[in-house]
Design an enzyme around this catalytic site. Structure first.
Site, PDB file in Angstrom:
ATOM      1  N   HIS A   1       0.840  -1.204   0.000  1.00  0.00           N
ATOM      2  CA  HIS A   1       0.000   0.000   0.000  1.00  0.00           C
ATOM      3  C   HIS A   1       0.881   1.263   0.000  1.00  0.00           C
ATOM      4  O   HIS A   1       0.694   2.176  -0.786  1.00  0.00           O
ATOM      5  CB  HIS A   1      -0.896   0.017   1.242  1.00  0.00           C
ATOM      6  CG  HIS A   1      -1.591   1.338   1.472  1.00  0.00           C
ATOM      7  ND1 HIS A   1      -2.795   1.662   0.907  1.00  0.00           N
ATOM      8  CD2 HIS A   1      -1.203   2.427   2.189  1.00  0.00           C
ATOM      9  CE1 HIS A   1      -3.127   2.891   1.257  1.00  0.00           C
ATOM     10  NE2 HIS A   1      -2.185   3.382   2.049  1.00  0.00           N
TER      11      HIS A   1
ATOM     12  N   HIS B   1       1.631   5.105  -2.373  1.00  0.00           N
ATOM     13  CA  HIS B   1       1.952   6.483  -1.963  1.00  0.00           C
ATOM     14  C   HIS B   1       3.232   7.040  -2.579  1.00  0.00           C
ATOM     15  O   HIS B   1       3.333   8.233  -2.829  1.00  0.00           O
ATOM     16  CB  HIS B   1       2.137   6.544  -0.439  1.00  0.00           C
ATOM     17  CG  HIS B   1       0.860   6.575   0.334  1.00  0.00           C
ATOM     18  ND1 HIS B   1       0.053   7.682   0.425  1.00  0.00           N
ATOM     19  CD2 HIS B   1       0.253   5.615   1.069  1.00  0.00           C
ATOM     20  CE1 HIS B   1      -1.005   7.412   1.177  1.00  0.00           C
ATOM     21  NE2 HIS B   1      -0.913   6.167   1.582  1.00  0.00           N
TER      22      HIS B   1
ATOM     23  N   GLU C   1      -5.365   9.616  -0.072  1.00  0.00           N
ATOM     24  CA  GLU C   1      -5.768   8.203  -0.079  1.00  0.00           C
ATOM     25  C   GLU C   1      -6.782   7.906  -1.181  1.00  0.00           C
ATOM     26  O   GLU C   1      -6.653   6.894  -1.879  1.00  0.00           O
ATOM     27  CB  GLU C   1      -6.375   7.801   1.274  1.00  0.00           C
ATOM     28  CG  GLU C   1      -5.392   7.775   2.434  1.00  0.00           C
ATOM     29  CD  GLU C   1      -4.297   6.702   2.312  1.00  0.00           C
ATOM     30  OE1 GLU C   1      -3.454   6.627   3.204  1.00  0.00           O
ATOM     31  OE2 GLU C   1      -4.280   5.945   1.323  1.00  0.00           O
TER      32      GLU C   1
ATOM     33  N   SER D   1      -3.806   1.115  -5.067  1.00  0.00           N
ATOM     34  CA  SER D   1      -3.252  -0.145  -4.535  1.00  0.00           C
ATOM     35  C   SER D   1      -4.353  -1.201  -4.358  1.00  0.00           C
ATOM     36  O   SER D   1      -4.094  -2.282  -3.837  1.00  0.00           O
ATOM     37  CB  SER D   1      -2.546   0.111  -3.194  1.00  0.00           C
ATOM     38  OG  SER D   1      -3.415   0.763  -2.294  1.00  0.00           O
TER      39      SER D   1
HETATM   40  N1  HBI Z   1       0.999   6.428   9.879  1.00  0.00           N
HETATM   41  N2  HBI Z   1       2.652   5.102   8.913  1.00  0.00           N
HETATM   42  C1  HBI Z   1       1.549   5.856   8.772  1.00  0.00           C
HETATM   43  N3  HBI Z   1       0.996   6.033   7.557  1.00  0.00           N
HETATM   44  C2  HBI Z   1      -0.110   6.791   7.377  1.00  0.00           C
HETATM   45  O1  HBI Z   1      -0.594   6.951   6.232  1.00  0.00           O
HETATM   46  C3  HBI Z   1      -0.699   7.411   8.498  1.00  0.00           C
HETATM   47  C4  HBI Z   1      -0.112   7.211   9.757  1.00  0.00           C
HETATM   48  N4  HBI Z   1      -0.663   7.770  10.842  1.00  0.00           N
HETATM   49  C5  HBI Z   1      -1.836   8.640  10.776  1.00  0.00           C
HETATM   50  C6  HBI Z   1      -2.396   8.747   9.411  1.00  0.00           C
HETATM   51  N5  HBI Z   1      -1.828   8.178   8.354  1.00  0.00           N
HETATM   52  C7  HBI Z   1      -3.671   9.491   9.148  1.00  0.00           C
HETATM   53  O2  HBI Z   1      -4.444   9.596  10.317  1.00  0.00           O
HETATM   54  C8  HBI Z   1      -3.393  10.882   8.595  1.00  0.00           C
HETATM   55  O3  HBI Z   1      -4.614  11.500   8.258  1.00  0.00           O
HETATM   56  C9  HBI Z   1      -2.709  11.726   9.610  1.00  0.00           C
HETATM   57 FE    FE Z   2      -2.097   5.243   3.027  1.00  0.00          FE
END
Ligand code: HBI
Ligand code: FE
Length: 296
Positions: free
Chosen positions: A135, A140, A183, A202
């Site tokens: 993913h 990303h 996303e 993904s």
């Molecule tokens: N942590 N590793 C990781 N990847 C993410 O995409 C991610 C996260 N923590 C919080 C988060 N995404 C979402 O809550 C964002 O909106 C901040």
């Molecule tokens: Fe993500």
């Protein structure tokens, strides 16, 4: 021998799945990936690249090729960091999984993208509830090669650090903005409606559903509308927001969000699946394009 990082599973309690956060940065244990791990990457990569031409935006596909990602095997973060560094100054760091918001925002604000070091097991190939390496890396990372998107991601991180100081509503508003752009975002292009969101590219099912199903709403990008809109994490999205360009995303993060947060605090949040009166609806069915008044 670097200690093989533990795969941190979500804690399944009687209150449901509780994400277990581990904030450590881990080296990608590339030599320890099994043949199954590489085979899972190959299967998922080939399956997605089979259906994404004509569905994902060209910036995504071109960047993925330019940075040397292939179906052959799980890419090395160190190899990708050479290309990313040259293109936009971003670098990948290995993590156990989801990070607490503050840690996540701090990494983004410093152009570090956290990538889960482990890939799903073969029995999870069709669906996994938490973000794994596929993913993050497949979904990303390619767009971080695009200067405008790379700037947006850093600005998002900086906005997150500010929001963290403001309070829960501000955090919730920003999480919705991430959800409906990074996303699950769609983009209107001269070739037609295309995908840029990592959660869609993904996923085979959602790559098709997001563009071709008549079920979801497709609404013109509007920051406040997005920040008011709730979302589901366990189904295909009921609403997708459509940007005109990555520049539009970047411009959206320029103003100070404080007055927006203040207005949002006075308003009810909106359900994920309803069109609101002043929404700009991207109309499907009779060809693509923005719906004219009245034919919503
Ligand atoms: N942590 N590793 C990781 N990847 C993410 O995409 C991610 C996260 N923590 C919080 C988060 N995404 C979402 O809550 C964002 O909106 C901040
Ligand atoms: Fe993500």
């Amino acid at each position: 021998m670097n200690s093989q990082p533990r795969r941190v599973e979500n804690l399944h309690t009687d209150k449901g799945k509780v994400p277990v956060y581990a904030t450590g940065v881990v080296d990608q244990p590339w030599d320890d990936y099994s043949a199954d791990d590489h085979a899972t990457w190959t299967t998922l990569y080939a399956r997605q690249r089979e259906i994404l031409p004509g569905r994902a935006c060209n910036e995504f596909l071109d960047a993925q090729d330019a940075m040397g990602m292939t179906a052959d095997r799980i890419p090395k973060f160190s190899d990708l960091n050479v290309e990313l560094g040259k293109a936009t100054g971003w670098s990948l760091i290995g993590v156990e999984g989801l990070l607490p918001e503050l840690d996540f925002f701090d990494h983004l604000a410093n152009r570090r993208f956290p990538v889960t070091w482990w890939i799903r097991r073969p029995d999870q190939i069709d669906y996994i509830e938490e973000p794994d390496l596929f993913h993050d890396l497949f979904g990303h990372v390619p767009l971080l090669m695009n200067p405008m998107f790379a700037d947006y991601m850093q600005a998002y991180g900086e906005g997150g650090l500010k929001a963290h100081g403001i309070g829960e509503e501000a955090l919730q508003a920003l999480t919705r903005l991430y959800w409906y752009t990074v996303e699950f975002g769609l983009i209107d292009t001269p070739e037609g409606l295309r995908i840029y969101g990592a959660g869609i590219v993904s996923s085979k099912g959602e790559s098709i559903h997001s563009l071709e199903s008549d079920a979801p709403n497709r609404i013109g990008f509007d920051v406040e509308r997005i920040m008011r809109t709730r979302y589901r994490i366990d189904t295909y999205q009921k609403t997708y927001f459509v940007i005109d360009s990555f520049a539009q995303l970047m411009r959206a993060t320029e103003p100070d969000f404080t007055p927006i947060y203040a207005r949002l605090a006075e308003l009810e949040s909106l359900p994920a699946g309803e069109v609101q009166g002043d929404d700009r609806v991207f109309h499907r069915g009779t060809g693509e394009g923005w719906a004219t008044d009245g034919d919503i």
